[in-house]
Write a protein that holds these residues in place. Structure first.
Motif, PDB file in Angstrom:
ATOM      1  N   UNK A 104      -0.899  -3.900   8.986  1.00  0.00           N
ATOM      2  CA  UNK A 104      -0.052  -3.208   8.353  1.00  0.00           C
ATOM      3  C   UNK A 104       1.775  -4.425   8.853  1.00  0.00           C
ATOM      4  N   UNK A 105       2.331  -5.149   8.455  1.00  0.00           N
ATOM      5  CA  UNK A 105       3.439  -5.520   8.385  1.00  0.00           C
ATOM      6  C   UNK A 105       4.969  -4.874   9.138  1.00  0.00           C
ATOM      7  N   UNK A 106       5.841  -5.498   9.576  1.00  0.00           N
ATOM      8  CA  UNK A 106       6.878  -4.671   9.286  1.00  0.00           C
ATOM      9  C   UNK A 106       7.964  -4.579   8.475  1.00  0.00           C
ATOM     10  N   UNK A 107       8.562  -3.415   8.630  1.00  0.00           N
ATOM     11  CA  UNK A 107       9.104  -2.431   7.787  1.00  0.00           C
ATOM     12  C   UNK A 107       8.889  -1.575   6.603  1.00  0.00           C
ATOM     13  N   UNK A 108       8.869  -1.299   5.473  1.00  0.00           N
ATOM     14  CA  UNK A 108       8.497  -0.397   4.116  1.00  0.00           C
ATOM     15  C   UNK A 108      10.041  -0.303   3.370  1.00  0.00           C
ATOM     16  N   UNK A 109       9.498   0.184   2.361  1.00  0.00           N
ATOM     17  CA  UNK A 109      10.809   0.285   1.102  1.00  0.00           C
ATOM     18  C   UNK A 109      10.301   1.557   0.369  1.00  0.00           C
ATOM     19  N   UNK A 110      11.334   1.811  -0.621  1.00  0.00           N
ATOM     20  CA  UNK A 110      10.521   3.165  -1.396  1.00  0.00           C
ATOM     21  C   UNK A 110      11.251   2.449  -3.072  1.00  0.00           C
ATOM     22  N   UNK A 111      10.428   3.625  -3.652  1.00  0.00           N
ATOM     23  CA  UNK A 111      10.162   3.151  -5.453  1.00  0.00           C
ATOM     24  C   UNK A 111      10.750   4.492  -5.952  1.00  0.00           C
ATOM     25  N   UNK A 112      10.943   3.977  -7.250  1.00  0.00           N
ATOM     26  CA  UNK A 112      10.900   5.495  -8.251  1.00  0.00           C
ATOM     27  C   UNK A 112      10.988   4.586  -9.732  1.00  0.00           C
ATOM     28  N   UNK A 146       7.610  13.218 -15.489  1.00  0.00           N
ATOM     29  CA  UNK A 146       8.199  13.530 -14.649  1.00  0.00           C
ATOM     30  C   UNK A 146       7.876  12.316 -13.776  1.00  0.00           C
ATOM     31  N   UNK A 147       9.518  12.169 -13.028  1.00  0.00           N
ATOM     32  CA  UNK A 147      10.020  11.658 -11.919  1.00  0.00           C
ATOM     33  C   UNK A 147       8.637  11.128 -10.723  1.00  0.00           C
ATOM     34  N   UNK A 148       8.695   9.927 -10.402  1.00  0.00           N
ATOM     35  CA  UNK A 148       7.505   9.834  -9.402  1.00  0.00           C
ATOM     36  C   UNK A 148       8.839   8.982  -8.378  1.00  0.00           C
ATOM     37  N   UNK A 149       8.423   9.570  -7.440  1.00  0.00           N
ATOM     38  CA  UNK A 149       9.190   8.469  -6.007  1.00  0.00           C
ATOM     39  C   UNK A 149       8.104   8.850  -4.290  1.00  0.00           C
ATOM     40  N   UNK A 150       8.318   7.858  -3.888  1.00  0.00           N
ATOM     41  CA  UNK A 150       7.729   7.586  -2.421  1.00  0.00           C
ATOM     42  C   UNK A 150       8.008   6.456  -2.149  1.00  0.00           C
ATOM     43  N   UNK A 151       7.115   5.851  -1.004  1.00  0.00           N
ATOM     44  CA  UNK A 151       7.523   5.272   0.359  1.00  0.00           C
ATOM     45  C   UNK A 151       6.142   4.278   0.509  1.00  0.00           C
ATOM     46  N   UNK A 152       6.497   3.304   0.335  1.00  0.00           N
ATOM     47  CA  UNK A 152       5.288   2.030   0.652  1.00  0.00           C
ATOM     48  C   UNK A 152       5.676   1.447   1.433  1.00  0.00           C
ATOM     49  N   UNK A 202       0.969  -1.534   0.021  1.00  0.00           N
ATOM     50  CA  UNK A 202      -0.114   0.119   0.192  1.00  0.00           C
ATOM     51  C   UNK A 202       0.652   1.362   0.144  1.00  0.00           C
ATOM     52  N   UNK A 203       0.259   2.430  -0.742  1.00  0.00           N
ATOM     53  CA  UNK A 203       1.253   3.434  -1.225  1.00  0.00           C
ATOM     54  C   UNK A 203       0.847   4.339   0.174  1.00  0.00           C
ATOM     55  N   UNK A 204       2.095   4.752   0.567  1.00  0.00           N
ATOM     56  CA  UNK A 204       2.838   5.570   1.698  1.00  0.00           C
ATOM     57  C   UNK A 204       2.073   7.035   1.315  1.00  0.00           C
ATOM     58  N   UNK A 205       3.625   7.356   0.947  1.00  0.00           N
ATOM     59  CA  UNK A 205       3.975   8.804   0.461  1.00  0.00           C
ATOM     60  C   UNK A 205       4.262   8.587  -1.120  1.00  0.00           C
ATOM     61  N   UNK A 206       3.620   9.665  -1.919  1.00  0.00           N
ATOM     62  CA  UNK A 206       4.191   9.450  -3.052  1.00  0.00           C
ATOM     63  C   UNK A 206       4.531  11.019  -3.945  1.00  0.00           C
ATOM     64  N   UNK A 207       5.786  12.154  -5.151  1.00  0.00           N
ATOM     65  CA  UNK A 207       6.206  12.628  -4.742  1.00  0.00           C
ATOM     66  C   UNK A 207       6.836  13.008  -6.318  1.00  0.00           C
TER      67      UNK A 207
END
Length: 414
Positions: free
Chosen positions: A173-181, A146-152, A49-54
């Motif tokens: 919500x399971x442990x841990x998270x990560x980033x995407x580009x 448009x470069x899209x980054x964020x965390x999930x 699930x997506x937490x943040x986007x930029x």
């Protein structure tokens, strides 16, 4: 191998060694959401699930180009790389479906735009721009996106106690998270200093790179390419860095073979467990073969405890267990090899117990009274499962788990 058999907090797993009865075809939750109901078959699956986007307009290719009075019309301009954007999700260096593609698909849906969902980079795009220059002037010829980054975050199925004291399976919500580009479709064009462009657009970013000095100074240049300005050179030097891959739970420490781990003492439960395929006679066992993987094998009198596992250094956070799986037969700990940890379907093996995160697993449990579990590697974030039901089949990691229910095991005491 020193193992201290000291009792730890009870984990609520069934103590009966009897095999579970054959089960009906699994039912997998179609569209998981935080707090909604899941099923036993979902214990071995994982969804993003997506937490943040930029979103940031970014120039990927650029060339300063001067057009004289006699050189207007259609021209093909070969640009130079300004910034490289590479699609990545967590520690994945390729997107083959599963968790990575699902995460990027949700990014596009959330933002209402089309983004790349497969492994690619902006450098795979052509650098040539064909443009019809209608009037003389100083142009910035560009390609951009448009470069899209964020965390999930990770959605996992686990038991949750209800307000009335009963238990139910829910997406947590399971442990841990990560980033995407990722990035959107590339746009190309040409912009002049005299042009009025929308703020925060790709064209505006290109205009910023254009050396908009005095017109007389520009006239000194012949038709064609103009030497890059200091600002352009700065952009070229600041090439796009390696993809950010989130937390330690999402980033492998090494790409080559790791040195043998130094064995450490573990605080293990006195009891042992078999981790079985639900309703089947095959068990999870590790043969005494160098560098072999953990496999599905039939449990026999001659198994020599190779199908028995102890839970060591157990902790519990928000109802999710974390433990090291110590094999009674060979004294090693279940692990994902460091040199293949970033690969989909990397196999599990055993190694000297070192309390490395590659040797730590989250245990997602069914409601009390059931011994069904799903397993997730702490370091990679991937779920544990197998590709085919058969004797000798390797146990592997899958970024989203096995959606047919083959990532749900039965953990029974022996």
């Amino acid at each position: 191998m020193a193992v201290t058999a000291t009792a730890v907090t009870a984990v609520g797993l069934a103590a009966s060694p009897a095999a579970a009865a054959p089960t009906a075809a699994p039912t997998i939750t179609a569209t998981p959401a935080l707090g909604t109901t899941c099923t036993v078959a979902d214990l071995g699956t994982r969804h993003p699930y997506i937490k943040t986007t930029e979103v940031a307009p970014t120039i990927t290719h650029f060339k300063g180009w001067y057009v004289t009075q006699g050189s207007t019309g259609s021209q093909s301009v070969t640009t130079t790389t300004q910034t490289t954007i590479t699609v990545s999700v967590g520690l994945e260096n390729k997107i083959e479906g599963g968790f990575g593609s699902e995460a990027l698909g949700k990014v596009g849906t959330a933002l209402g735009m089309s983004v790349k969902v497969d492994f690619t980079s902006t450098n795979s795009e052509s650098s040539t721009v064909a443009w019809n220059f209608g009037q003389p002037g100083y142009y910035g010829v560009y390609k951009g996106t448009k470069k899209v980054t964020g965390t999930y975050g990770s959605l996992n199925c686990n038991r949750v106690q209800q307000g009335n004291g009963s238990w139910a399976l829910q997406w947590v919500e399971g442990p841990g998270s990560g980033a995407f580009t990722t990035y959107t479709t590339l746009e190309e064009g040409a912009v002049r200093c005299e042009d009025t462009v929308p703020a925060s657009s790709i064209m505006a970013k290109a205009k910023l790179l254009l050396d908009c000095g005095a017109p007389a100074a520009k006239a000194e240049h012949p038709a064609g390419a103009v030497a890059p300005t200091a600002e352009q050179n700065q952009g070229l030097l600041a090439q796009h860095p390696a993809p950010v891959a989130g937390t330690a739970a999402e980033q492998p420490k090494a790409t080559g073979s790791s040195a043998p781990a130094i064995a450490v003492a573990l605080n293990c439960e006195p009891g042992a467990y078999r981790i079985d395929v639900p309703g089947k006679v095959l068990n999870w066992s590790a043969p005494l073969l160098a560098n072999d993987g953990v496999r599905l094998r039939e449990s026999t009198f001659f198994s020599a405890h190779l199908d028995n596992w102890r839970l060591c250094n157990v902790s519990e956070t928000n109802g999710v267990l974390e433990a090291t799986l110590w094999n009674w037969g060979n004294g090693g700990c279940a692990t994902v090899p460091a040199n293949i940890a970033n690969q989909e379907q990397a196999y599990l093996t055993t190694a000297n117990c070192a309390e490395d995160d590659l040797q730590r697993f989250y245990v997602y449990r069914d409601v009390p009274g059931s011994s069904k579990v799903g397993l997730q590697n702490k370091y990679t974030g991937s779920m544990v499962g197998y590709d085919r039901y058969g004797d000798g089949e390797l146990i592997r990691q899958y970024s989203s788990g096995r959606q047919d229910g083959t990532g749900t095991f039965t953990m029974t005491g022996v």
